[in-house]
Design a protein around this motif. Structure first.
Motif, PDB file in Angstrom:
ATOM      1  N   MET A 180       0.918  -1.176  -0.053  1.00  0.00           N
ATOM      2  CA  MET A 180       0.049   0.117   0.103  1.00  0.00           C
ATOM      3  C   MET A 180       0.880   1.238  -0.110  1.00  0.00           C
ATOM      4  SD  MET A 180      -3.139   1.057   2.535  1.00  0.00           S
ATOM      5  CE  MET A 180      -4.017  -0.438   2.447  1.00  0.00           C
ATOM      6  N   ASN A 181       0.532   2.064  -1.046  1.00  0.00           N
ATOM      7  CA  ASN A 181       1.387   3.391  -0.893  1.00  0.00           C
ATOM      8  C   ASN A 181       1.245   4.513   0.066  1.00  0.00           C
ATOM      9  OD1 ASN A 181      -0.743   4.726  -2.132  1.00  0.00           O
ATOM     10  ND2 ASN A 181      -0.097   4.343  -4.096  1.00  0.00           N
ATOM     11  N   LEU A 182       1.920   5.362   0.233  1.00  0.00           N
ATOM     12  CA  LEU A 182       1.432   6.413   1.345  1.00  0.00           C
ATOM     13  C   LEU A 182       0.310   7.128   1.164  1.00  0.00           C
ATOM     14  CD1 LEU A 182       2.591   7.777   3.812  1.00  0.00           C
ATOM     15  CD2 LEU A 182       3.969   9.440   2.303  1.00  0.00           C
ATOM     16  N   ARG A 183      -0.197   7.546   0.163  1.00  0.00           N
ATOM     17  CA  ARG A 183      -1.390   7.994  -0.124  1.00  0.00           C
ATOM     18  C   ARG A 183      -2.530   7.072   0.427  1.00  0.00           C
ATOM     19  NH1 ARG A 183      -3.921   8.126  -5.989  1.00  0.00           N
ATOM     20  NH2 ARG A 183      -4.209   5.885  -4.956  1.00  0.00           N
ATOM     21  N   TYR A 230      -4.878  10.426  16.069  1.00  0.00           N
ATOM     22  CA  TYR A 230      -3.599  11.271  16.017  1.00  0.00           C
ATOM     23  C   TYR A 230      -2.224  11.069  15.709  1.00  0.00           C
ATOM     24  CZ  TYR A 230      -1.737  15.910  17.157  1.00  0.00           C
ATOM     25  OH  TYR A 230      -1.094  17.216  16.943  1.00  0.00           O
ATOM     26  N   GLN A 231      -2.237   9.949  16.389  1.00  0.00           N
ATOM     27  CA  GLN A 231      -0.839   9.378  16.413  1.00  0.00           C
ATOM     28  C   GLN A 231      -0.217   8.734  15.172  1.00  0.00           C
ATOM     29  OE1 GLN A 231       1.778   9.458  18.877  1.00  0.00           O
ATOM     30  NE2 GLN A 231       2.696   8.699  17.034  1.00  0.00           N
ATOM     31  N   ARG A 232      -1.428   8.132  14.377  1.00  0.00           N
ATOM     32  CA  ARG A 232      -1.316   7.556  13.064  1.00  0.00           C
ATOM     33  C   ARG A 232      -0.894   8.569  12.240  1.00  0.00           C
ATOM     34  NH1 ARG A 232       1.288   4.269  10.194  1.00  0.00           N
ATOM     35  NH2 ARG A 232       0.130   3.346   8.227  1.00  0.00           N
ATOM     36  N   LEU A 233      -1.700   9.556  11.985  1.00  0.00           N
ATOM     37  CA  LEU A 233      -1.620  10.789  11.292  1.00  0.00           C
ATOM     38  C   LEU A 233      -0.111  11.678  11.477  1.00  0.00           C
ATOM     39  CD1 LEU A 233      -5.049  12.576  11.499  1.00  0.00           C
ATOM     40  CD2 LEU A 233      -4.251  11.097   9.595  1.00  0.00           C
ATOM     41  N   THR A 234       0.352  11.658  12.530  1.00  0.00           N
ATOM     42  CA  THR A 234       1.539  12.028  13.121  1.00  0.00           C
ATOM     43  C   THR A 234       2.568  11.330  12.350  1.00  0.00           C
ATOM     44  OG1 THR A 234       0.763  13.077  15.152  1.00  0.00           O
ATOM     45  CG2 THR A 234       3.163  12.569  14.936  1.00  0.00           C
ATOM     46  N   ASP A 235       2.419   9.754  12.473  1.00  0.00           N
ATOM     47  CA  ASP A 235       3.425   8.905  11.896  1.00  0.00           C
ATOM     48  C   ASP A 235       3.322   9.214  10.206  1.00  0.00           C
ATOM     49  OD1 ASP A 235       4.121   7.956  14.353  1.00  0.00           O
ATOM     50  OD2 ASP A 235       2.946   6.350  14.176  1.00  0.00           O
ATOM     51  N   LEU A 236       2.134   9.286   9.705  1.00  0.00           N
ATOM     52  CA  LEU A 236       2.163   9.480   8.073  1.00  0.00           C
ATOM     53  C   LEU A 236       2.630  10.787   7.864  1.00  0.00           C
ATOM     54  CD1 LEU A 236      -1.337   7.855   7.713  1.00  0.00           C
ATOM     55  CD2 LEU A 236       0.819   6.789   6.948  1.00  0.00           C
ATOM     56  N   TYR A 237       2.610  12.099   8.552  1.00  0.00           N
ATOM     57  CA  TYR A 237       3.124  13.167   8.146  1.00  0.00           C
ATOM     58  C   TYR A 237       4.457  13.072   8.131  1.00  0.00           C
ATOM     59  CZ  TYR A 237       4.533  17.976   8.787  1.00  0.00           C
ATOM     60  OH  TYR A 237       4.883  19.202   8.725  1.00  0.00           O
ATOM     61  N   GLU A 259       9.401  13.137   4.740  1.00  0.00           N
ATOM     62  CA  GLU A 259      10.628  12.439   4.530  1.00  0.00           C
ATOM     63  C   GLU A 259      10.742  12.430   2.918  1.00  0.00           C
ATOM     64  OE1 GLU A 259      13.565   8.625   5.459  1.00  0.00           O
ATOM     65  OE2 GLU A 259      11.558   8.795   6.566  1.00  0.00           O
ATOM     66  N   ALA A 260       9.610  11.994   2.356  1.00  0.00           N
ATOM     67  CA  ALA A 260       9.374  11.674   0.853  1.00  0.00           C
ATOM     68  C   ALA A 260       9.360  12.889   0.013  1.00  0.00           C
ATOM     69  CB  ALA A 260       8.049  10.817   0.659  1.00  0.00           C
ATOM     70  N   GLY A 261       9.158  14.057   0.718  1.00  0.00           N
ATOM     71  CA  GLY A 261       8.999  15.223  -0.088  1.00  0.00           C
ATOM     72  C   GLY A 261       7.646  15.308  -0.831  1.00  0.00           C
ATOM     73  N   THR A 305       2.023  16.079   2.484  1.00  0.00           N
ATOM     74  CA  THR A 305       2.295  16.742   3.635  1.00  0.00           C
ATOM     75  C   THR A 305       1.035  18.097   3.862  1.00  0.00           C
ATOM     76  OG1 THR A 305       4.369  16.464   3.380  1.00  0.00           O
ATOM     77  CG2 THR A 305       3.884  18.120   4.807  1.00  0.00           C
ATOM     78  N   ALA A 306       0.452  18.675   3.027  1.00  0.00           N
ATOM     79  CA  ALA A 306      -0.453  20.036   3.415  1.00  0.00           C
ATOM     80  C   ALA A 306      -1.717  19.285   3.852  1.00  0.00           C
ATOM     81  CB  ALA A 306      -0.638  20.523   1.955  1.00  0.00           C
ATOM     82  N   ARG A 307      -2.011  18.007   3.162  1.00  0.00           N
ATOM     83  CA  ARG A 307      -3.421  17.592   3.615  1.00  0.00           C
ATOM     84  C   ARG A 307      -3.257  17.086   5.093  1.00  0.00           C
ATOM     85  NH1 ARG A 307      -8.457  15.298   2.471  1.00  0.00           N
ATOM     86  NH2 ARG A 307      -9.117  14.991   4.384  1.00  0.00           N
ATOM     87  N   LEU A 308      -1.987  16.374   5.332  1.00  0.00           N
ATOM     88  CA  LEU A 308      -1.900  15.860   6.819  1.00  0.00           C
ATOM     89  C   LEU A 308      -1.834  17.146   7.929  1.00  0.00           C
ATOM     90  CD1 LEU A 308       0.408  13.006   5.979  1.00  0.00           C
ATOM     91  CD2 LEU A 308      -1.733  12.782   6.902  1.00  0.00           C
ATOM     92  N   THR A 309      -1.225  18.409   7.344  1.00  0.00           N
ATOM     93  CA  THR A 309      -1.366  19.347   8.334  1.00  0.00           C
ATOM     94  C   THR A 309      -2.583  19.838   8.412  1.00  0.00           C
ATOM     95  OG1 THR A 309       0.961  20.025   7.432  1.00  0.00           O
ATOM     96  CG2 THR A 309      -0.251  21.836   8.370  1.00  0.00           C
TER      97      THR A 309
END
Length: 387
Positions: free
Chosen positions: A1-4, A48-55, A60-62, A67-71
């Protein structure tokens, strides 16, 4: 599964958790509908913890879009958990633009434009302005509204598709409901299925309102969501395919939907007057939004609202203040209306090539304020240049 896809899985579980306990939905339009069952999250803290990890992974992946969505997701969820950051920080994180506001002279200028348009219709500026405008717009019965909106959408559909380049199909359902909420009309959906709800507790219906909301809800939000869905089904898009009103595509959605009459039906005097009136009203609400969050007293705010909008009832003023101060979702989301309509009203006065570039891009991708500014670098600052 990709990051998105991992982000989308997390958002679906958060959405299931919130709706399962009767709270406000997280997802408002699903551009990648699935039949797979979703397991609700166990808590907001777990999300919140899971979103923080994904952020951290997105950073890191640029992957700037992710990143804007997770913010935005982290800021909104943090507010649900009790955080109350300064307004500008919160709006920048969620809506993707500053809550700077507009100078008094500019708001007065937009008010003068609305006054002139109203005067041309024989409507005076004062306590009866809103009532008189409704009378001129041609009130219709509640049970006539769905057919009137459908007909207006059919009348405008070809023109909207021509200026946006969208060929995506959509299927519209209109439902009546009664909800104690700020909204009169609300659209959500999944894929090519679009649902428009009419809040009979708040909505009033006129011939002009039917045309306005056919453009705003059906051919604005609905066709836009269906267009993004069609693209997401055809290719691997780099953006999160789940739309939420606390996320930075909302300035585009609400801005273009409100200003769409200026692009599609500029010669419709009644519709143009309503749009100018709404533009001014949104700028005044932005003043209240900022002042409330900077410590102005309720008495000061109410007096200012009555001065700027003498037709507004105290109950409506109270709702405006409550929504923008105490509600974590609306404290963010309602800023999209003034920020969006002001930018797109200005775009309507730009050259044809710029308008075409922006409108076609807007029905291809869920653009952020940063994306919009890149498409029109000489345009006004989204969110205002400061009071």
């Amino acid at each position: 599964m990709n990051l998105r896809d991992e982000i989308e899985t997390t958002l679906r579980s958060w959405h299931a958790y919130e709706t399962g306990r009767g709270a406000v939905a997280v997802i408002d339009f699903d551009c990648a509908p699935t039949t797979e069952a979703t397991t609700p999250a166990t808590s907001r803290l777990a999300v919140y913890q899971r979103l923080t990890d994904l952020y951290a992974q997105a950073t890191e992946a640029g992957a700037d879009r992710l990143t804007a969505r997770l913010t935005a997701d982290l800021a909104y969820l943090g507010a649900l958990l009790g955080e109350h950051p300064p307004l500008n920080d919160y709006v920048q994180a969620t809506q993707g633009c500053p809550a700077a506001g507009w100078q008094d002279g500019y708001i007065t200028h937009r008010g003068d434009q609305a006054r002139q348009a109203l005067a041309a219709l024989g409507i005076q500026w004062g306590p009866d302005t809103a009532r008189d405008l409704t009378g001129v717009e041609g009130p219709i019965e509640t049970d006539e509204a769905p057919d009137a909106i459908r007909q207006a959408a059919a009348d405008y559909e070809t023109a909207v598709r021509q200026i946006t380049g969208s060929t995506a199909p959509f299927n519209l359902t209109i439902e009546a409901t009664e909800v104690d909420a700020y909204w009169s009309y609300w659209l959500d959906g999944a894929g090519d299925k679009v649902r428009l709800r009419l809040n009979l507790r708040r909505a009033s219906f006129t011939k002009v309102a039917a045309r306005q909301f056919a453009l705003h809800e059906v051919l604005g939000h609905g066709l836009q969501g269906a267009s993004w869905s069609a693209r997401a089904a055809a290719e691997e898009v780099p953006w999160v395919r789940l739309m939420s009103v606390h996320a930075p595509q909302q300035v585009l959605l609400e801005g273009l939907a409100q200003a769409l009459p200026l692009f599609v039906a500029p010669d419709d005097e009644l519709l143009a007057t309503r749009t100018k009136f709404d533009h001014y009203t949104q700028l005044v609400r932005a003043e209240l939004h900022i002042a409330l969050n900077h410590g102005a007293s309720i008495t000061e705010l109410a007096d200012h609202a009555r001065f700027r909008m003498p037709w507004t009832a105290d109950a409506a003023i109270a709702d405006v203040l409550t929504d923008r101060g105490a509600n974590p979702q609306l404290r963010s989301y309602l800023w999209a209306y003034p920020a969006g309509i002001d930018w797109f009203a200005n775009l309507a006065e730009a050259d044809s090539a710029t308008r075409t570039t922006v409108l076609q891009a807007a029905y291809r991708d869920p653009l952020t304020p940063t994306d919009l500014a890149a498409l029109w670098p000489t345009g006004p600052t989204i969110g205002g240049q400061g009071t």
